[in-house]
Write a protein that holds these residues in place. Structure first.
Motif, mmCIF file in Angstrom:
data_model
loop_
_atom_site.group_PDB
_atom_site.id
_atom_site.type_symbol
_atom_site.label_atom_id
_atom_site.label_comp_id
_atom_site.label_asym_id
_atom_site.label_seq_id
_atom_site.Cartn_x
_atom_site.Cartn_y
_atom_site.Cartn_z
ATOM 1 N N LEU A 105 0.476 -1.129 -0.419
ATOM 2 C CA LEU A 105 -0.063 0.267 -0.568
ATOM 3 C C LEU A 105 0.918 1.377 -0.323
ATOM 4 O O LEU A 105 1.899 1.009 0.622
ATOM 5 N N ASP A 106 0.459 2.418 -0.766
ATOM 6 C CA ASP A 106 1.124 3.632 -0.527
ATOM 7 C C ASP A 106 1.394 3.513 0.301
ATOM 8 O O ASP A 106 0.712 4.086 1.178
ATOM 9 N N LYS A 107 2.918 4.520 0.655
ATOM 10 C CA LYS A 107 2.786 4.955 2.267
ATOM 11 C C LYS A 107 2.147 6.288 2.366
ATOM 12 O O LYS A 107 1.906 6.697 3.488
ATOM 13 N N ALA A 108 0.610 6.715 1.406
ATOM 14 C CA ALA A 108 0.574 7.916 1.372
ATOM 15 C C ALA A 108 -1.198 7.370 2.637
ATOM 16 O O ALA A 108 -1.999 8.517 2.600
ATOM 17 N N TYR A 109 -1.373 6.470 2.045
ATOM 18 C CA TYR A 109 -2.908 5.105 2.316
ATOM 19 C C TYR A 109 -2.542 5.014 3.504
ATOM 20 O O TYR A 109 -3.123 4.425 3.228
ATOM 21 N N GLN A 110 -1.036 4.923 3.878
ATOM 22 C CA GLN A 110 -1.304 3.483 5.207
ATOM 23 C C GLN A 110 -1.389 4.409 6.657
ATOM 24 O O GLN A 110 -1.331 5.278 6.707
ATOM 25 N N ARG A 111 -1.835 3.362 7.690
ATOM 26 C CA ARG A 111 -1.961 4.021 8.828
ATOM 27 C C ARG A 111 -3.429 4.358 9.164
ATOM 28 O O ARG A 111 -3.571 5.692 9.992
ATOM 29 N N LYS A 112 -4.014 4.703 7.845
ATOM 30 C CA LYS A 112 -5.821 4.981 7.997
ATOM 31 C C LYS A 112 -6.701 3.863 8.140
ATOM 32 O O LYS A 112 -7.857 4.321 8.075
ATOM 33 N N GLY A 113 -6.270 2.268 8.385
ATOM 34 C CA GLY A 113 -7.160 1.358 8.304
ATOM 35 C C GLY A 113 -7.293 1.343 7.051
ATOM 36 O O GLY A 113 -8.743 -0.345 7.064
#
Length: 154
Positions: A82-90
């Motif tokens: 998953l692209d880092k801009a979309y990580q840690r968002k569930g």
């Protein structure tokens, strides 16, 4: 809302631009290399938000025939990126929930998904455990040394 879709040629440009966090680079194989080295038993799926590919996952349908620790009719989650801009968002956990349903479309006989991760990769272990995977008690020796085995029933 995140969707899982079969990877199409139109997704390739976005998938080749994916960047991961620095601590994930050791375990990350860029999309173009993964695709070039694919086997005929691997299924590539794009992870999309608003019709844009922001990640991908690879399922190995032949896992139960190629791995000594695999169970009968078991699929392998080879990669989830998953692209880092979309990580840690569930979004990753939502992908895993959807994958459990989608896996039946990949192989109707499958009853579980297996993933192996480096024994030292605590972040991946936490992610998979939070996504409903259960860790096996034994370790195996894989490409990166000792690896943990985690499974999720379908």
């Amino acid at each position: 809302m995140i969707a899982i879709k079969p990877t199409k040629l139109k997704d390739f440009a976005s998938l080749m631009q994916i960047e991961v966090l620095s601590e994930q680079k050791h375990a990350h194989l860029p999309f173009e290399q993964s695709y070039q080295q694919r086997s005929k038993y691997e299924v590539f799926l794009s992870l999309c938000v608003d019709q844009k590919a922001i990640g991908y996952l690879i399922i190995d349908k032949a896992f139960s025939f190629s791995s000594t620790f695999a169970r009968r009719h078991e699929l392998s989650l080879k990669y989830i990126v998953l692209d880092k801009a979309y990580q840690r968002k569930g979004l990753g956990r939502r992908v895993m929930q959807k994958l459990n349903i989608y896996a039946n479309a990949i192989s109707a006989n499958s009853d579980s998904i297996c993933v192996s991760i480096p024994a030292t990769d605590d972040a991946s272990q936490q992610f998979f455990l939070a996504s409903g995977f259960v860790e096996e008690r034994k370790l195996i020796y894989g490409k990166s040394g000792k690896e943990r085995i985690l499974r999720h029933r379908l």
